[in-house]
Design a protein around this motif. Structure first.
Motif, PDB file in Angstrom:
ATOM      1  N   MET A  25     100.569  55.168   8.484  1.00 39.91           N
ATOM      2  CA  MET A  25     100.219  53.885   9.395  1.00 39.91           C
ATOM      3  C   MET A  25      99.669  53.973  10.944  1.00 39.91           C
ATOM      4  SD  MET A  25     102.632  50.462  10.285  1.00 39.91           S
ATOM      5  CE  MET A  25     103.802  51.324  10.926  1.00 39.91           C
ATOM      6  N   VAL A  26     100.603  54.812  11.409  1.00 39.01           N
ATOM      7  CA  VAL A  26     100.230  55.299  12.864  1.00 39.01           C
ATOM      8  C   VAL A  26      99.151  56.025  13.032  1.00 39.01           C
ATOM      9  CG1 VAL A  26     100.985  56.733  14.739  1.00 39.01           C
ATOM     10  CG2 VAL A  26     102.696  55.267  13.717  1.00 39.01           C
ATOM     11  N   GLY A  27      98.876  57.025  11.814  1.00 39.30           N
ATOM     12  CA  GLY A  27      97.456  57.682  11.937  1.00 39.30           C
ATOM     13  C   GLY A  27      96.263  56.770  11.843  1.00 39.30           C
ATOM     14  N   MET A  28      96.405  55.875  10.664  1.00 42.26           N
ATOM     15  CA  MET A  28      95.280  54.850  10.734  1.00 42.26           C
ATOM     16  C   MET A  28      94.738  54.138  12.160  1.00 42.26           C
ATOM     17  SD  MET A  28      95.740  53.211   6.825  1.00 42.26           S
ATOM     18  CE  MET A  28      97.066  52.287   7.252  1.00 42.26           C
ATOM     19  N   ASP A  29      95.975  53.861  12.748  1.00 39.71           N
ATOM     20  CA  ASP A  29      95.545  53.129  13.831  1.00 39.71           C
ATOM     21  C   ASP A  29      94.805  53.989  15.011  1.00 39.71           C
ATOM     22  OD1 ASP A  29      97.277  50.894  12.785  1.00 39.71           O
ATOM     23  OD2 ASP A  29      96.989  50.028  14.846  1.00 39.71           O
ATOM     24  N   LEU A  30      94.870  55.134  14.934  1.00 41.94           N
ATOM     25  CA  LEU A  30      94.237  56.243  15.996  1.00 41.94           C
ATOM     26  C   LEU A  30      92.640  55.956  15.687  1.00 41.94           C
ATOM     27  CD1 LEU A  30      94.795  58.239  18.133  1.00 41.94           C
ATOM     28  CD2 LEU A  30      94.527  59.751  16.238  1.00 41.94           C
ATOM     29  N   THR A  31      92.160  55.629  14.386  1.00 47.00           N
ATOM     30  CA  THR A  31      90.699  55.908  13.856  1.00 47.00           C
ATOM     31  C   THR A  31      90.333  54.583  13.354  1.00 47.00           C
ATOM     32  OG1 THR A  31      91.285  56.972  11.841  1.00 47.00           O
ATOM     33  CG2 THR A  31      90.677  58.500  13.712  1.00 47.00           C
ATOM     34  N   VAL A  32      91.039  53.569  13.216  1.00 48.61           N
ATOM     35  CA  VAL A  32      90.547  52.469  12.452  1.00 48.61           C
ATOM     36  C   VAL A  32      89.551  51.639  13.086  1.00 48.61           C
ATOM     37  CG1 VAL A  32      92.244  50.938  12.942  1.00 48.61           C
ATOM     38  CG2 VAL A  32      91.508  50.545  10.910  1.00 48.61           C
ATOM     39  N   ASN A 148     100.041  61.830   7.789  1.00 49.70           N
ATOM     40  CA  ASN A 148      99.558  61.422   9.038  1.00 49.70           C
ATOM     41  C   ASN A 148      97.933  61.828   9.106  1.00 49.70           C
ATOM     42  OD1 ASN A 148      99.473  60.614  11.629  1.00 49.70           O
ATOM     43  ND2 ASN A 148      99.836  62.796  12.474  1.00 49.70           N
ATOM     44  N   SER A 149      97.697  62.893   8.508  1.00 49.38           N
ATOM     45  CA  SER A 149      96.400  63.473   8.383  1.00 49.38           C
ATOM     46  C   SER A 149      95.556  62.425   7.692  1.00 49.38           C
ATOM     47  CB  SER A 149      96.013  64.622   8.113  1.00 49.38           C
ATOM     48  OG  SER A 149      96.943  65.500   8.902  1.00 49.38           O
ATOM     49  N   VAL A 150      95.845  62.120   6.447  1.00 49.49           N
ATOM     50  CA  VAL A 150      95.222  60.937   5.649  1.00 49.49           C
ATOM     51  C   VAL A 150      95.035  59.628   6.334  1.00 49.49           C
ATOM     52  CG1 VAL A 150      95.287  59.475   3.519  1.00 49.49           C
ATOM     53  CG2 VAL A 150      95.914  62.029   3.518  1.00 49.49           C
ATOM     54  N   GLY A 151      96.224  59.300   7.208  1.00 50.83           N
ATOM     55  CA  GLY A 151      95.923  57.857   7.998  1.00 50.83           C
ATOM     56  C   GLY A 151      94.741  58.084   9.001  1.00 50.83           C
ATOM     57  N   VAL A 152      94.880  59.393   9.503  1.00 52.55           N
ATOM     58  CA  VAL A 152      93.705  59.597  10.298  1.00 52.55           C
ATOM     59  C   VAL A 152      92.183  59.417   9.874  1.00 52.55           C
ATOM     60  CG1 VAL A 152      92.576  60.854  12.200  1.00 52.55           C
ATOM     61  CG2 VAL A 152      95.043  60.581  12.143  1.00 52.55           C
ATOM     62  N   SER A 153      92.284  60.037   8.797  1.00 53.00           N
ATOM     63  CA  SER A 153      90.954  60.420   8.137  1.00 53.00           C
ATOM     64  C   SER A 153      90.647  58.924   7.257  1.00 53.00           C
ATOM     65  CB  SER A 153      91.007  61.361   6.793  1.00 53.00           C
ATOM     66  OG  SER A 153      91.593  62.654   7.271  1.00 53.00           O
TER      67      SER A 153
END
Length: 502
Positions: A25-32, A148-153
């Protein structure tokens, strides 16, 4: 051992699942927001500086708060910090989704960053406490880093999917049900751990680290926006550097430092942090550049741009999960330096052959970055003293967040400078049209569409050529940095690698 865990962890892998969901979730918010920027611009009508803050305030706040949150977690309990972070993140997500003005959205994104810092600073220390066995911890960190990486991606993919079916606020509202499940799972499965003999918390050091990191990241982001022409930006950068230098000096002099800077004397610790910063910076910047290129240059829809990045996301997750096995076969030092060199080759391929249809480079970039992030994280946590696990986790996550902020700012600056300098004059276009088109690819696309005819086509062609040139220079610069880091890791980690095999 000074670190105390209040209960045994028979369900440690289930607890890891909670931590992985939170980092996803935290990673997704970096790139969403990458694919949502055009829609938000139309809906909220932010100024240029407001739009910059909407995009960057999240990573900026995360980077500025990690060390403070890590040390507070050591003192008051990492599980408490984690659950409090979930609550802050959920409330801020709802606030962002319901924002009706740029200022509200900026404030909500900053609050999201506070919650993200609380979560990210707590999870590595909890993993260190729950998985004392080196082999299990290495696997756990691999899975956690993959999440985390998947969330960012997948952030751009999820953002594009939601925007095509709902309103832009849905990219934030999707966090709320995840937060609810994470709070319940965390309360039931995650054990409490803390430093059982905490020292007095140094508020002055906390302020110096937070403001220093925040101003440095902000200054770099502004340099990318304004080409460094404003003295206030340089003054802000200087202030941040002075505060950070003062922070380090203070930590060396006071009896109970907020951050034990002597950890950086360990070559394994410091080099691993540097490798994470450089690799993650290149990875997130590549995501941002490719998302913009796919939408503005190649005409992809937001969802289409997200789908085009799926090979990168899958390869990154695979590299992160398989890194421990690779390390058993070839040694952590060889895999870490090899991952950096693989990433460098991938970026060089983008430089030479472009991004269209270059799936081999996408897979290589994802695989290399995934292995580096996992093994670098494991090296940092393995080198840290158990009672300072929160600090080590904060340093690790600061490397990630600073890498994300600085990578986009620096490579964005390189692309912007080349784009403007390479944008050739267009016959028939007015000086105003040419000047606006030179400001960004998005502006050029809009001006070209409004102008139409041969002049509009010429403006679009000039913009595409200039962006291609900037993209090549930016990816080439990143490839050079990763190649240098790969050589540095191979040479610098030689001693620790020998000790591990002895």
């Amino acid at each position: 051992m000074l670190t105390e865990t209040k209960q045994t962890t028979p369900h440690r892998w289930a607890a890891l699942g909670v931590l992985c969901a939170s980092l996803l979730m935290v990673g997704m918010d970096l790139t969403v927001l990458h694919v949502a920027v055009p829609t938000i611009s139309r809906e909220l009508l932010p100024s240029g500086s407001e739009l910059l803050w909407i995009v960057d305030s999240y990573a900026l706040t995360v980077a500025a708060g990690l060390i403070t949150c890590g040390t507070l977690g050591d003192r008051f309990g990492r599980k408490r910090m984690l659950l409090a972070g979930f609550v802050v993140f959920g409330l801020a997500s709802a606030g962002a989704a319901l924002s009706v003005a740029p200022g509200q959205l900026i404030a909500a994104r900053a609050a999201l960053g506070v919650g993200g810092a609380m979560i990210m600073a707590s999870t590595p220390a909890i993993i260190r406490a729950v998985f004392p066995d080196d082999r299990e911890r290495s696997v756990a960190i691999g899975l956690w880093t993959a999440a985390n990486s998947v969330g960012v991606s997948i952030g751009p993919l999820l953002g594009g999917l939601l925007i095509e079916h709902f309103w832009w606020g849905s990219v934030f509202l999707v966090n709320v049900p995840i937060v609810v499940l994470a709070v319940v799972g965390g309360a039931l499965l995650v054990p409490e751990s803390r430093d059982t003999r905490p020292h007095r918390w140094d508020a002055v050091s906390a302020g110096m680290s937070a403001v220093g990191l925040g101003t440095v990241v902000y200054a770099f982001q502004q340099l990318g926006e304004h080409d460094g022409a404003h003295p206030v930006v340089w003054a802000t950068a200087l202030l941040g550097v002075v505060l950070l230098v003062g922070f380090v000096v203070r930590q060396r002099r006071i009896r109970h430092p907020l951050l034990d800077v002597t950890q950086f004397a360990d070559r394994r610790f410091s080099l691993s942090a540097l490798c994470i910063l450089g690799c993650y910076g290149a990875y997130t910047a590549l995501l941002f550049l490719l998302t913009q290129r796919f939408q503005l240059l190649e005409g992809y829809s937001p969802l289409g741009a997200g789908l085009a990045l799926v090979p990168l996301a899958l390869a990154n997750a695979g590299g992160a999960a398989l890194a421990p096995r690779f390390a058993v076969w070839w040694g952590p030092r060889g895999v870490l330096s090899g991952g950096l060199l693989l990433g460098a080759l991938a970026l060089a391929a983008f430089t030479l052959f472009g991004a269209t249809g270059n799936y081999a480079a996408l897979v290589a970039a994802g695989l290399g970055s995934g292995t580096v992030m996992t093994l670098g994280s494991d090296a940092i946590m393995g080198a840290a003293k158990p009672e300072r696990a929160g600090e080590a986790g904060a340093v690790q996550e600061t490397s990630f967040s600073l890498g994300a902020g600085l990578g986009i700012a620096l490579l964005g600056t390189v692309l912007s400078l080349v784009y403007r300098s390479d944008f050739a004059p267009v016959p028939g276009a007015s000086a105003q049209q040419w000047d606006i088109a030179r400001s960004s690819l998005g502006a050029a696309t809009e001006v070209a569409a409004r102008t139409g005819g041969r002049v509009g086509d010429a403006l679009q062609s000039a913009a595409e050529h200039a962006f291609d040139a900037g993209f090549a220079v930016a990816t080439g610069s990143a490839a050079t940095v990763l190649a240098l880091l790969g050589v540095l890791a191979w040479r610098g980690l030689r001693e620790s690698g020998r000790r591990r095999h002895d």
